[in-house]
Design a protein around this motif. Sequence first.
Motif, PDB file in Angstrom:
ATOM      1  N   LYS A  36       0.814  -1.214   0.000  1.00 38.15           N
ATOM      2  CA  LYS A  36       0.000   0.000   0.000  1.00 38.15           C
ATOM      3  C   LYS A  36       0.844   1.260   0.000  1.00 38.15           C
ATOM      4  CE  LYS A  36      -4.139  -1.901   2.221  1.00 38.15           C
ATOM      5  NZ  LYS A  36      -5.054  -1.808   3.376  1.00 38.15           N
ATOM      6  N   SER A  37       1.999   1.226   0.704  1.00 38.64           N
ATOM      7  CA  SER A  37       2.826   2.425   0.784  1.00 38.64           C
ATOM      8  C   SER A  37       3.382   2.795  -0.589  1.00 38.64           C
ATOM      9  CB  SER A  37       3.968   2.226   1.785  1.00 38.64           C
ATOM     10  OG  SER A  37       4.851   1.208   1.348  1.00 38.64           O
ATOM     11  N   TRP A  38       3.750   1.790  -1.388  1.00 39.58           N
ATOM     12  CA  TRP A  38       4.218   2.083  -2.737  1.00 39.58           C
ATOM     13  C   TRP A  38       3.084   2.685  -3.576  1.00 39.58           C
ATOM     14  CZ3 TRP A  38       7.942  -2.085  -5.173  1.00 39.58           C
ATOM     15  CH2 TRP A  38       9.118  -2.137  -4.421  1.00 39.58           C
ATOM     16  N   SER A  39       1.927   2.069  -3.504  1.00 40.08           N
ATOM     17  CA  SER A  39       0.793   2.541  -4.293  1.00 40.08           C
ATOM     18  C   SER A  39       0.460   4.000  -3.972  1.00 40.08           C
ATOM     19  CB  SER A  39      -0.426   1.668  -4.029  1.00 40.08           C
ATOM     20  OG  SER A  39      -1.534   2.109  -4.777  1.00 40.08           O
ATOM     21  N   SER A  40       0.455   4.332  -2.678  1.00 42.44           N
ATOM     22  CA  SER A  40       0.138   5.710  -2.291  1.00 42.44           C
ATOM     23  C   SER A  40       1.274   6.656  -2.655  1.00 42.44           C
ATOM     24  CB  SER A  40      -0.171   5.794  -0.798  1.00 42.44           C
ATOM     25  OG  SER A  40       0.927   5.330  -0.029  1.00 42.44           O
ATOM     26  N   SER A  41       2.531   6.188  -2.551  1.00 36.93           N
ATOM     27  CA  SER A  41       3.678   7.042  -2.880  1.00 36.93           C
ATOM     28  C   SER A  41       3.689   7.425  -4.351  1.00 36.93           C
ATOM     29  CB  SER A  41       4.990   6.334  -2.526  1.00 36.93           C
ATOM     30  OG  SER A  41       5.120   6.150  -1.141  1.00 36.93           O
ATOM     31  N   PHE A  42       3.287   6.490  -5.219  1.00 41.09           N
ATOM     32  CA  PHE A  42       3.294   6.757  -6.648  1.00 41.09           C
ATOM     33  C   PHE A  42       2.303   7.855  -7.039  1.00 41.09           C
ATOM     34  CE2 PHE A  42       4.573   2.056  -7.565  1.00 41.09           C
ATOM     35  CZ  PHE A  42       5.822   2.313  -7.013  1.00 41.09           C
ATOM     36  N   GLN A  43       1.374   8.175  -6.144  1.00 41.03           N
ATOM     37  CA  GLN A  43       0.357   9.183  -6.453  1.00 41.03           C
ATOM     38  C   GLN A  43       0.663  10.548  -5.851  1.00 41.03           C
ATOM     39  OE1 GLN A  43      -3.763   7.523  -5.955  1.00 41.03           O
ATOM     40  NE2 GLN A  43      -2.670   5.651  -5.386  1.00 41.03           N
ATOM     41  N   THR A  44       1.796  10.670  -5.138  1.00 42.07           N
ATOM     42  CA  THR A  44       2.132  11.951  -4.524  1.00 42.07           C
ATOM     43  C   THR A  44       2.737  12.896  -5.554  1.00 42.07           C
ATOM     44  OG1 THR A  44       4.354  11.204  -3.899  1.00 42.07           O
ATOM     45  CG2 THR A  44       2.562  10.825  -2.306  1.00 42.07           C
ATOM     46  N   PRO A  45       2.482  14.203  -5.451  1.00 43.93           N
ATOM     47  CA  PRO A  45       3.085  15.162  -6.385  1.00 43.93           C
ATOM     48  C   PRO A  45       4.608  15.069  -6.423  1.00 43.93           C
ATOM     49  CG  PRO A  45       1.352  16.211  -5.109  1.00 43.93           C
ATOM     50  CD  PRO A  45       1.550  14.852  -4.511  1.00 43.93           C
ATOM     51  N   PHE A  46       5.237  14.804  -5.262  1.00 44.31           N
ATOM     52  CA  PHE A  46       6.701  14.716  -5.220  1.00 44.31           C
ATOM     53  C   PHE A  46       7.204  13.584  -6.105  1.00 44.31           C
ATOM     54  CE2 PHE A  46      10.585  12.826  -3.491  1.00 44.31           C
ATOM     55  CZ  PHE A  46      11.446  13.916  -3.519  1.00 44.31           C
ATOM     56  N   PHE A  47       6.607  12.381  -5.984  1.00 45.06           N
ATOM     57  CA  PHE A  47       7.071  11.241  -6.768  1.00 45.06           C
ATOM     58  C   PHE A  47       6.751  11.435  -8.248  1.00 45.06           C
ATOM     59  CE2 PHE A  47       6.859   7.081  -8.720  1.00 45.06           C
ATOM     60  CZ  PHE A  47       8.011   6.466  -8.231  1.00 45.06           C
ATOM     61  N   ILE A  48       5.570  11.964  -8.561  1.00 43.37           N
ATOM     62  CA  ILE A  48       5.184  12.201  -9.953  1.00 43.37           C
ATOM     63  C   ILE A  48       6.176  13.141 -10.629  1.00 43.37           C
ATOM     64  CG2 ILE A  48       3.424  13.275 -11.425  1.00 43.37           C
ATOM     65  CD1 ILE A  48       1.331  12.185  -9.427  1.00 43.37           C
ATOM     66  N   THR A  49       6.555  14.221  -9.920  1.00 41.52           N
ATOM     67  CA  THR A  49       7.519  15.176 -10.467  1.00 41.52           C
ATOM     68  C   THR A  49       8.900  14.547 -10.596  1.00 41.52           C
ATOM     69  OG1 THR A  49       6.292  17.025  -9.505  1.00 41.52           O
ATOM     70  CG2 THR A  49       8.585  17.426 -10.126  1.00 41.52           C
ATOM     71  N   GLN A  50       9.324  13.818  -9.558  1.00 45.24           N
ATOM     72  CA  GLN A  50      10.639  13.182  -9.578  1.00 45.24           C
ATOM     73  C   GLN A  50      10.743  12.181 -10.730  1.00 45.24           C
ATOM     74  OE1 GLN A  50      11.493  10.715  -6.154  1.00 45.24           O
ATOM     75  NE2 GLN A  50      13.699  11.088  -6.296  1.00 45.24           N
ATOM     76  N   HIS A  51       9.699  11.403 -10.939  1.00 43.62           N
ATOM     77  CA  HIS A  51       9.695  10.402 -12.010  1.00 43.62           C
ATOM     78  C   HIS A  51       9.781  11.060 -13.386  1.00 43.62           C
ATOM     79  CE1 HIS A  51       7.466   7.867 -14.951  1.00 43.62           C
ATOM     80  NE2 HIS A  51       8.253   6.924 -14.451  1.00 43.62           N
ATOM     81  N   HIS A  52       8.980  12.109 -13.602  1.00 42.32           N
ATOM     82  CA  HIS A  52       8.980  12.778 -14.906  1.00 42.32           C
ATOM     83  C   HIS A  52      10.325  13.470 -15.164  1.00 42.32           C
ATOM     84  CE1 HIS A  52       7.302  14.474 -18.503  1.00 42.32           C
ATOM     85  NE2 HIS A  52       7.539  15.703 -18.100  1.00 42.32           N
TER      86      HIS A  52
END
Length: 393
Positions: A36-52
């Motif tokens: 669950k922690s991974w699933s929720s982390s992937f939806q955070t603005p920080f992770f979305i920006t870092q990934h892009h």
Amino acid sequence: MQRLSKTRTELPEMLVLDILSKLPVESLIRFKCVCKSWSSSFQTPFFITQHHHSNLRNNNLNLLLQRCNGNTYLDLSYFSRLSTEKGQNFSLKQNIQLPFSEYFSHELTVQGPRNGILCLEFGDNICLWNPSTREYKILPQSPIQRPPSVPPSVSNTSFGCVGFGYDSQTDDYKVLRFVINSFSYYYDGVNIYSHAIQQVDLYSLKGNSWKEISDPGIIAHYATLFDIYVNGFYYWHATEASGDIILSFDMVNERFSTLPLPEFDEGFDISHHLELLNFNGLLGAIVYPREGTLKSFDILVMSGSWTKLFSIESVPGVERPLGFWKNGELFLESSDDELVLFDPSTRGLKNLGFHAYKGTMQIIAYAESLVPLNGRVEHGELVLRRPVGGPSN
């Protein structure tokens, strides 16, 4: 004898997320079910920006080829996903028939990408689409009414240019559309007066709503080849009373402004095409002849004033440019309606084996992103993704 105990070393959470941010979206979608922690982390603005940003830094780009294969430009438009892996020579990976094709009634135009999001316009419908997550959102119709001075019985509403941009201050995606209200007055069946009133509607994804903004009083022209969004501003080739100019719109302050077009000794509007484009983070222009299949291309950029960067001379058998690739190569449409790639360093011209009805090709290069649209996700029964091994290119 003393038994040795096994120890498990756990990586810090931030390091794990940093590693995950370098993976393709397809892998991240699968990994959502790991915990669950991974699933929720992937939806955070920080992770979305870092990934892009990781994809942008590493120049990890995907390619879509938009085209029609029918006998007219109004035939159904679709996308071909091309391989960008080294040595695969842009081979076909998938043909994609969009899940909202039932809305198509006109030629499909594409704006973007903005952080991996594309804006698709077809008639009076507009859709935002994330090809990485396969999420799409068909925008609601604008509720803005036509001006009260326009008599409904003798008027016609048509939709003009669209601009798609990102507001970095509010983390919002915005779509701007020009609306033309044309009307005529008749007396005894004779048209005695015709007039048109232009409105400008602006959509906010965050608010999922439209509003009317001030009309610049300038007629913008459609851009069909290149993306012309640069550092928060969207640009159009436009016409005012004194002649042709460049119209820009600031997505943050929601204001229009104007710039001059490049000056030439000969009138490019008669003998040459001029297309605006985003060239390495600067507003650019590419100028090339309208006639003939032996083409030369001049590339200019605006940095305080217009400056000519370089020219690509005498490329044979080509019709128009479609976009630049990673190392300065130029995608072109050939005079035989084929997709070709020109390498300026070797002057080599390579046919990539894709055909389309004349003038319907568009190349879209984008970095994957997890940006959500709060829309719908494609389902198998609503979208055709045909892999390699299906029908030919």
